[in-house]
Design a protein around this motif. Structure first.
Motif, PDB file in Angstrom:
ATOM      1  N   ASN A 177       0.805  -1.171   0.076  1.00  0.00           N
ATOM      2  CA  ASN A 177      -0.019  -0.017  -0.093  1.00  0.00           C
ATOM      3  C   ASN A 177       0.861   1.116  -0.073  1.00  0.00           C
ATOM      4  O   ASN A 177       1.312   1.633   0.878  1.00  0.00           O
ATOM      5  N   THR A 178       1.173   1.769  -1.079  1.00  0.00           N
ATOM      6  CA  THR A 178       2.028   2.896  -1.289  1.00  0.00           C
ATOM      7  C   THR A 178       1.312   4.165  -1.650  1.00  0.00           C
ATOM      8  O   THR A 178       1.854   5.425  -1.887  1.00  0.00           O
ATOM      9  N   ILE A 179       0.110   4.132  -2.121  1.00  0.00           N
ATOM     10  CA  ILE A 179      -0.677   5.472  -2.412  1.00  0.00           C
ATOM     11  C   ILE A 179      -1.438   6.011  -0.986  1.00  0.00           C
ATOM     12  O   ILE A 179      -2.349   5.281  -0.659  1.00  0.00           O
ATOM     13  N   LYS A 180      -1.339   7.247  -0.934  1.00  0.00           N
ATOM     14  CA  LYS A 180      -1.888   7.930   0.241  1.00  0.00           C
ATOM     15  C   LYS A 180      -3.308   8.693  -0.318  1.00  0.00           C
ATOM     16  O   LYS A 180      -2.740   9.685  -1.051  1.00  0.00           O
ATOM     17  N   VAL A 181      -4.321   8.615   0.212  1.00  0.00           N
ATOM     18  CA  VAL A 181      -5.333   9.425  -0.556  1.00  0.00           C
ATOM     19  C   VAL A 181      -5.631  10.378   0.747  1.00  0.00           C
ATOM     20  O   VAL A 181      -4.980  10.568   1.853  1.00  0.00           O
ATOM     21  N   GLU A 182      -6.543  11.350   0.213  1.00  0.00           N
ATOM     22  CA  GLU A 182      -6.771  12.528   0.861  1.00  0.00           C
ATOM     23  C   GLU A 182      -7.213  12.244   2.575  1.00  0.00           C
ATOM     24  O   GLU A 182      -6.822  13.071   3.319  1.00  0.00           O
ATOM     25  N   SER A 183      -7.950  11.022   2.637  1.00  0.00           N
ATOM     26  CA  SER A 183      -8.274  10.792   4.084  1.00  0.00           C
ATOM     27  C   SER A 183      -7.088  10.560   5.002  1.00  0.00           C
ATOM     28  O   SER A 183      -7.511  10.333   6.066  1.00  0.00           O
ATOM     29  N   GLY A 184      -5.990  10.132   4.380  1.00  0.00           N
ATOM     30  CA  GLY A 184      -4.873   9.706   5.297  1.00  0.00           C
ATOM     31  C   GLY A 184      -4.540   8.052   4.974  1.00  0.00           C
ATOM     32  O   GLY A 184      -3.459   7.754   5.374  1.00  0.00           O
ATOM     33  N   TYR A 185      -5.678   7.320   4.656  1.00  0.00           N
ATOM     34  CA  TYR A 185      -5.444   6.180   4.447  1.00  0.00           C
ATOM     35  C   TYR A 185      -4.387   5.737   3.278  1.00  0.00           C
ATOM     36  O   TYR A 185      -4.327   6.159   2.427  1.00  0.00           O
ATOM     37  N   LYS A 186      -3.477   4.672   3.420  1.00  0.00           N
ATOM     38  CA  LYS A 186      -2.716   4.109   2.302  1.00  0.00           C
ATOM     39  C   LYS A 186      -3.504   2.911   1.657  1.00  0.00           C
ATOM     40  O   LYS A 186      -4.264   2.123   2.395  1.00  0.00           O
ATOM     41  N   THR A 187      -3.473   3.072   0.307  1.00  0.00           N
ATOM     42  CA  THR A 187      -3.990   1.892  -0.317  1.00  0.00           C
ATOM     43  C   THR A 187      -3.053   1.641  -1.594  1.00  0.00           C
ATOM     44  O   THR A 187      -1.763   1.954  -1.782  1.00  0.00           O
ATOM     45  N   ARG A 188      -3.773   0.735  -2.317  1.00  0.00           N
ATOM     46  CA  ARG A 188      -3.219   0.373  -3.511  1.00  0.00           C
ATOM     47  C   ARG A 188      -3.927   0.274  -4.571  1.00  0.00           C
ATOM     48  O   ARG A 188      -5.164   0.084  -4.500  1.00  0.00           O
ATOM     49  N   ASP A 189      -3.369   0.728  -5.950  1.00  0.00           N
ATOM     50  CA  ASP A 189      -4.083   1.014  -7.111  1.00  0.00           C
ATOM     51  C   ASP A 189      -4.572  -0.339  -7.514  1.00  0.00           C
ATOM     52  O   ASP A 189      -4.144  -1.502  -7.552  1.00  0.00           O
TER      53      ASP A 189
END
Length: 485
Positions: A449-461
């Motif tokens: 999980n290298t993508i950090k979204v506006e909410s602060g959560y890290k996720t994966r495409d």
């Protein structure tokens, strides 16, 4: 007979029909999980974030029992579907020699916490030794029988759930929603691949987290790393980060509640296939994945109406119940040992904390405690590997954990990323095939999980997840094996 004929029909390009259908079904099933296993406010697209602790996992399977020749593979698969499997079904194997539930304590144990109060630890272990088992040996053997069939080409394994469970986020609705997402995915895969799907929840025990460092530093303050709610608390205070043996007991009782809920949903009517439209979560009703699922559900409804019309009893257990298994990483060995019981019918030892347990990438060293503990269990055992795994090491590990080469005993969990799968995965498959070892391969594409979204959560495409699944299928196609079989 209809299923067998359908599975082995071939399309105009010469590809096996089930292979083609599974290629279509797996991305849709993965998309359903990705879209549904997150909070409603974050499900407006496919690149929806899953929370750091509740990152959802999807895994799918492929056996390694086929030869490298495509023609020979298809023939072997057909023969396996017809062949009796009585040699492995119901056969628990031979108890490991020079092994006891506590023999792991003589080995080096990695990723275990250091408890300050030894007396409190022993008291917690003693309490757990007296509680009821969470699962039973007969259920574990039933799972291994189904996994054995999958290695022989007669099934497909699907595993889903959270990256790590927590005490604070536990509630009935969360368990129910995870359960029905897995039901939906299994329906898609069953209808698309025309093979039985073994449904496994990464639930009721997936608390502990391996860590790369023993400590963590924030604003100059160094404290022990958070290792999961069954060990310590995530709050960054000295008191919260102190490993507490009582948390093992608390985790047990939450697992008991989770399994109680799962059994109620599995056998109490919720899993009735006639309710497949009701399995959709409300917030995905207007998404494209929700629309595709409804189209598939309509086809299943039509099939059910046809079966009723010709006299098939669609109110039998086959249609109204779902067998559901649980699995987690075998990490916190004091907890696992305390819940290990001897089966009175076979004399074998089973870890009754889950139907299946797996050894992680950081704890699969041959001479260490986790392999020692797992080698004597009667449970199906998973082995997690990455691109760092050496083929010879993998062979030795499989032979250590499954010296009698019993089908259904070993499942290999592969997580490498799409690019590394193409280069690093084939040598591993060849090594297993060369030794004639019976294993089931699992693709675990939800990691990194290298993508950090506006909410602060890290996720994966999501596209990276789908690419890894497709690479997993491609490699097995090139090697002459069949994903999902």
């Amino acid at each position: 007979h209809f299923q067998k004929d359908t599975v082995h029909s071939r399309d105009p390009t010469g590809q096996d029909h089930a292979m083609v259908m599974l290629r279509r079904a797996v991305p849709l099933a993965a998309a359903l999980l990705w879209c549904m296993a997150v909070e409603p406010r974050k499900a407006a697209g496919f690149v929806a974030p899953a929370t750091g602790r509740r990152r959802s996992h999807v895994r799918c399977s492929a056996p390694a029992s086929c030869t490298t020749s495509r023609a020979r593979t298809l023939g072997a698969t057909r023969a396996a579907r017809r062949a009796p499997v009585l040699a492995v079904l119901g056969s628990p194997g031979v108890q490991a020699t020079n092994w006891t539930p506590e023999s792991w304590r003589e080995k080096e144990a990695k990723q275990l916490p250091t408890y300050a109060d030894e007396a409190k630890l022993k008291a917690a272990e003693a309490k757990l030794r007296k509680v009821s088992p969470l699962v039973f040996a007969g259920e574990i053997r039933s799972m291994q029988e189904q996994l054995a069939k999958a290695t022989l080409g007669q099934g497909f394994l699907l595993m889903g759930g959270d990256c790590a469970e927590s005490f604070d986020e536990f509630n009935v609705d969360h368990v129910r929603d995870t359960f029905r997402v897995i039901l939906q995915m299994a329906l898609v895969l069953t209808f698309g691949g025309t093979v039985p799907v073994i449904k496994v929840g990464r639930m009721a025990g997936q608390f502990a987290k391996p860590r790369s460092e023993n400590t963590e530093t924030v604003d100059g303050v160094e404290l022990p790393s958070y290792r999961g709610d069954n060990i310590n608390s995530e709050a960054f205070t000295a008191e919260s980060r102190e490993p507490d043996p009582q948390r093992m007991v608390d985790a047990y009782y939450q697992c008991a509640q989770t399994l109680n809920i799962l059994r109620a949903f599995s056998y109490g009517g919720y899993a009735d296939i006639s309710r497949l439209h009701a399995w959709n979560l409300d917030f995905v009703e207007t998404t494209s994945m929700g629309s595709k699922y409804r189209q598939l559900a309509d086809k299943v409804d039509e099939s059910l109406r046809f079966m009723k019309a010709i006299g098939v009893n669609t109110e039998s257990d086959t249609f109204t119940q779902a067998q559901f298994f649980t699995a987690h990483e075998c990490l916190l060995l004091p907890y696992e040992q305390a819940l290990t019981r001897m089966d009175s019918t076979t004399g074998r030892w089973y870890d009754c904390s889950a139907h299946m347990v797996w050894i992680g990438e950081r704890t699969r060293q041959l001479d260490c405690a986790h392999v020692e503990f797992c080698r004597g269990l009667g449970n199906p055992i998973g082995i997690k590997i990455s691109d760092k795994c050496d083929p010879a090491e993998l062979v030795t590990l499989c032979q250590t954990l499954n010296p009698n080469n019993i089908p259904g005993r070993i499942t290999i969990i592969v997580r490498m990323g799409a690019e590394k799968l193409y280069t690093n995965f084939p040598p591993l498959i060849r090594a297993i095939q060369r030794e004639g070892l019976s294993v089931l391969w699992i693709s675990d594409p939800v990691h990194g999980n290298t993508i950090k979204v506006e909410s602060g959560y890290k996720t994966r495409d999501f596209e990276a997840i789908r690419a890894e699944l497709r690479a997993f299928f491609d490699v097995h196609d090139q090697m002459g094996t069949h994903p999902g079989w």
